[in-house]
Design an enzyme around this catalytic site. Structure first.
Site, short mmCIF file in Angstrom:
data_model
loop_
_atom_site.label_atom_id
_atom_site.label_comp_id
_atom_site.label_asym_id
_atom_site.label_seq_id
_atom_site.Cartn_x
_atom_site.Cartn_y
_atom_site.Cartn_z
N ASN A 60 -5.40 3.53 11.17
CA ASN A 60 -4.67 2.37 11.68
C ASN A 60 -4.39 2.43 13.18
O ASN A 60 -4.10 1.42 13.80
CB ASN A 60 -3.35 2.21 10.92
CG ASN A 60 -2.60 3.51 10.79
OD1 ASN A 60 -3.11 4.48 10.24
ND2 ASN A 60 -1.38 3.55 11.30
N THR A 107 8.26 -7.24 -13.34
CA THR A 107 7.73 -8.61 -13.36
C THR A 107 6.82 -8.84 -12.16
O THR A 107 7.19 -8.49 -11.03
CB THR A 107 8.90 -9.61 -13.35
OG1 THR A 107 9.68 -9.37 -14.51
CG2 THR A 107 8.41 -11.05 -13.34
N ALA A 148 0.81 -1.21 0.00
CA ALA A 148 0.00 0.00 0.00
C ALA A 148 0.84 1.27 0.00
O ALA A 148 0.40 2.30 -0.48
CB ALA A 148 -0.93 0.00 1.19
N THR A 149 2.05 1.21 0.51
CA THR A 149 2.90 2.40 0.46
C THR A 149 3.16 2.76 -1.00
O THR A 149 3.02 3.92 -1.42
CB THR A 149 4.23 2.16 1.20
OG1 THR A 149 3.93 1.85 2.57
CG2 THR A 149 5.14 3.36 1.15
N HIS A 200 -0.82 -7.78 3.49
CA HIS A 200 -0.46 -8.30 4.82
C HIS A 200 -1.36 -7.82 5.96
O HIS A 200 -1.17 -8.23 7.11
CB HIS A 200 1.01 -8.03 5.13
CG HIS A 200 1.36 -6.61 5.43
ND1 HIS A 200 1.64 -6.18 6.70
CD2 HIS A 200 1.49 -5.53 4.63
CE1 HIS A 200 1.96 -4.89 6.65
NE2 HIS A 200 1.86 -4.48 5.41
N GLN A 230 -6.80 -0.50 6.07
CA GLN A 230 -7.35 -1.09 7.30
C GLN A 230 -8.83 -1.46 7.16
O GLN A 230 -9.37 -2.15 8.01
CB GLN A 230 -7.17 -0.12 8.47
CG GLN A 230 -5.72 0.21 8.80
CD GLN A 230 -4.97 -0.95 9.45
OE1 GLN A 230 -5.55 -1.93 9.90
NE2 GLN A 230 -3.65 -0.85 9.47
N SER A 281 -3.62 -3.52 0.80
CA SER A 281 -2.39 -4.25 1.07
C SER A 281 -2.68 -5.69 1.48
O SER A 281 -3.66 -5.94 2.19
CB SER A 281 -1.65 -3.52 2.20
OG SER A 281 -0.46 -4.20 2.51
N CYS A 318 7.87 4.91 18.49
CA CYS A 318 9.20 4.49 18.95
C CYS A 318 10.26 4.64 17.87
O CYS A 318 11.38 4.18 18.01
CB CYS A 318 9.16 3.06 19.44
SG CYS A 318 7.95 2.83 20.73
C1 LIG Z 1 -3.42 2.90 6.99
C2 LIG Z 1 -2.19 2.32 6.36
N1 LIG Z 1 -1.76 2.79 5.18
C3 LIG Z 1 -0.67 2.29 4.58
C4 LIG Z 1 0.08 1.30 5.15
C5 LIG Z 1 1.30 0.78 4.43
O1 LIG Z 1 1.03 -0.45 3.84
P1 LIG Z 1 2.21 -1.41 3.33
O2 LIG Z 1 2.82 -1.99 4.56
O3 LIG Z 1 1.50 -2.44 2.49
O4 LIG Z 1 3.14 -0.60 2.53
C6 LIG Z 1 -0.31 0.79 6.39
C7 LIG Z 1 0.50 -0.23 7.07
O5 LIG Z 1 1.20 0.03 8.00
C8 LIG Z 1 -1.48 1.32 7.01
O6 LIG Z 1 -1.89 0.87 8.20
#
Ligand SMILES: Cc1ncc(COP(=O)(O)O)c(C=O)c1O
Length: 423
Positions: A172, A261, A92-93, A222, A200, A220, A347
């Site tokens: 999040n 790829t 997602a980043t 994970h 989320q 995302s 942190c």
């Molecule tokens: C709200 C939100 N946006 C974006 C991300 C980033 O996602 P990714 O870890 O798939 O890059 C996260 C994960 O920490 C998230 O909680």
């Protein structure tokens, strides 16, 4: 989870309740464990079906492509999109970088103004900061004390140079769900594109890009019991047709929007994760809400001076963000080291600065520091919630016995009226 995680934790002499293994993972907003059903779906794509999905000349490539296209359908189905509107990314980043930078670049002749809000994930905030350095104007909307944006603030911020609004679906840290449908409607009325970071929300609550008026959406793997390092971007193809400038150049994969790829096993896993969420979401959300409320009620009954952060009427099922006032946050975390949760301190810095999300709600540094984010997920049980709540209660009670501030408050002293400095 302890065995799966390969972590060993020293246990007290007290026998553990049936079915509880330490450490307990209750940080499912940070990441989720891979669902074994997802792993099973992925396995063949590591060895037998190893082809490059872009190879058009042989069956190795076709089989891999079939896996990818099935995943595209599974993801699209979960969010009410069509398969062609799904672009695969590394997470997602990357999706959010592609969305915001891609729109900024593509529509720069039309305008240079972007609207977002202060409690976004860093993937959005840092992307916007970078664009500001390149001459774009960014408005960071404040949030109200409950974490929701004020729609009137959004209306006021929109002008004839606004090309994009980027507001996250659900936060999040505090689990607050923004009024996405309303935001999208407003954007469409004004001809402004609407991107949402739905990391989320997708798979946890119903998300539909059509009824929610979303143009671009990041998700995302994970966070939904799929693999790490894979994500997707939904890019609307009709009403309006959204165009984004590619940010990675190469072989023109993903309709030219994201070269490279494809991570076939990861993509197959993301697809399967979405399919499972679609089938189980309603029942799982109800189960997590019950566990969350049970946890909250237990903590609130046993402890005074607690505070739930974020509007609970517009909330993710598995999230509980709670402050334990008059407790020093780091001591609390040390006391619960057999439980994986998150604290209200970022942190990442040596100074342990309090979370910018909690500060945006108006929390003081001390209250933010005393906050814990519980992230309940698919594999958490009631027995685990019992263990976690009992542990938190005993550690908080113990720390408060040592806290002069707590004692003074109990004696009815107003801390805000005290002059602390020595004369
Ligand atoms: C709200 C939100 N946006 C974006 C991300 C980033 O996602 P990714 O870890 O798939 O890059 C996260 C994960 O920490 C998230 O909680």
């Amino acid at each position: 989870m302890a065995e799966t995680l390969g972590i060993s934790v020293t246990q007290s002499n007290k026998p553990l309740p049936e079915g509880v293994k330490l450490p307990i993972y209750m940080d499912n907003h940070a990441t989720t464990p891979l669902d074994p059903r997802v792993l099973e779906a992925m396995m063949p794509y590591f060895t037998g079906i190893f082809g490059n999905a872009a190879s058009r000349n042989h069956s190795f490539g076709w089989e891999a492509e079939q896996g990818v296209e099935k995943a595209r359908e599974q993801i699209a189905k979960l969010i009410g999109a069509t398969a062609k509107e799904i672009i695969f990314t590394s997470g997602a980043t990357e999706s959010t970088n592609l969305a915001i930078k891609g729109v900024a670049e593509m529509y720069k002749e039309r305008g240079n103004h972007i609207i977002t809000q202060m409690t976004e994930h860093k993937a959005t905030l840092d992307t916007c900061k970078k664009l500001e350095k390149q001459g774009y104007r960014v408005t960071y909307l404040p949030v109200q004390a409950d974490g929701l944006i004020d729609i009137e603030d959004l209306k006021r911020a929109m002008d004839d140079k606004t090309i994009l609004v980027s507001i996250m679906y659900a936060n999040n840290e505090i689990g607050v769900i923004q009024p996405i449908q309303e935001i999208g409607k407003l954007c469409h009325e004004k001809g402004i594109l609407f991107h949402t970071d739905a990391v989320q929300a997708v798979g946890k609550i119903p998300v539909n890009v059509i009824t929610d008026n979303i143009d671009i959406l990041s998700l995302s793997g994970h966070k939904i019991y799929g693999p790490k390092g894979v994500g997707a971007l939904y890019v609307r193809r009709r009403n309006p047709r959204v165009q984004i400038s590619e940010q990675i150049n190469g072989g023109g994969h993903e309709r030219g929007m994201r070269s490279g790829t494809l991570n076939v096993p990861g993509i197959v896993g993301l697809g399967k994760a979405c399919e499972i969420c679609g089938e189980e979401m309603a029942a799982e959300a109800a189960r997590e809400i019950e566990l969350r409320d049970y946890l909250k009620n237990k903590l609130e009954t046993a402890l005074d001076y607690t505070q739930v952060n974020g509007n609970l009427d517009h909330h993710l099922p598995g999230n509980l963000n709670m402050s334990f006032i008059y407790v020093e946050g780091e001591s609390l975390l040390m006391g619960i080291n057999d439980i994986a949760v998150s604290s209200g301190s970022a942190c990442t810095s040596a100074t342990l600065e309090p979370s910018y999300v909690l500060k945006a709600l108006g929390l003081g540094d001390d209250v933010a520091h005393s906050s814990i984010r519980f992230g309940l997920g698919r594999f958490n049980t009631k027995a685990e919630v019992d263990y976690v709540s009992d542990k938190i209660i005993s550690v908080v009670q113990h720390l408060r016995e040592l806290s002069p501030l707590y004692e003074m408050v109990k004696e009815g002293i107003d801390l805000s009226k005290i002059e602390w400095a020595a004369h």
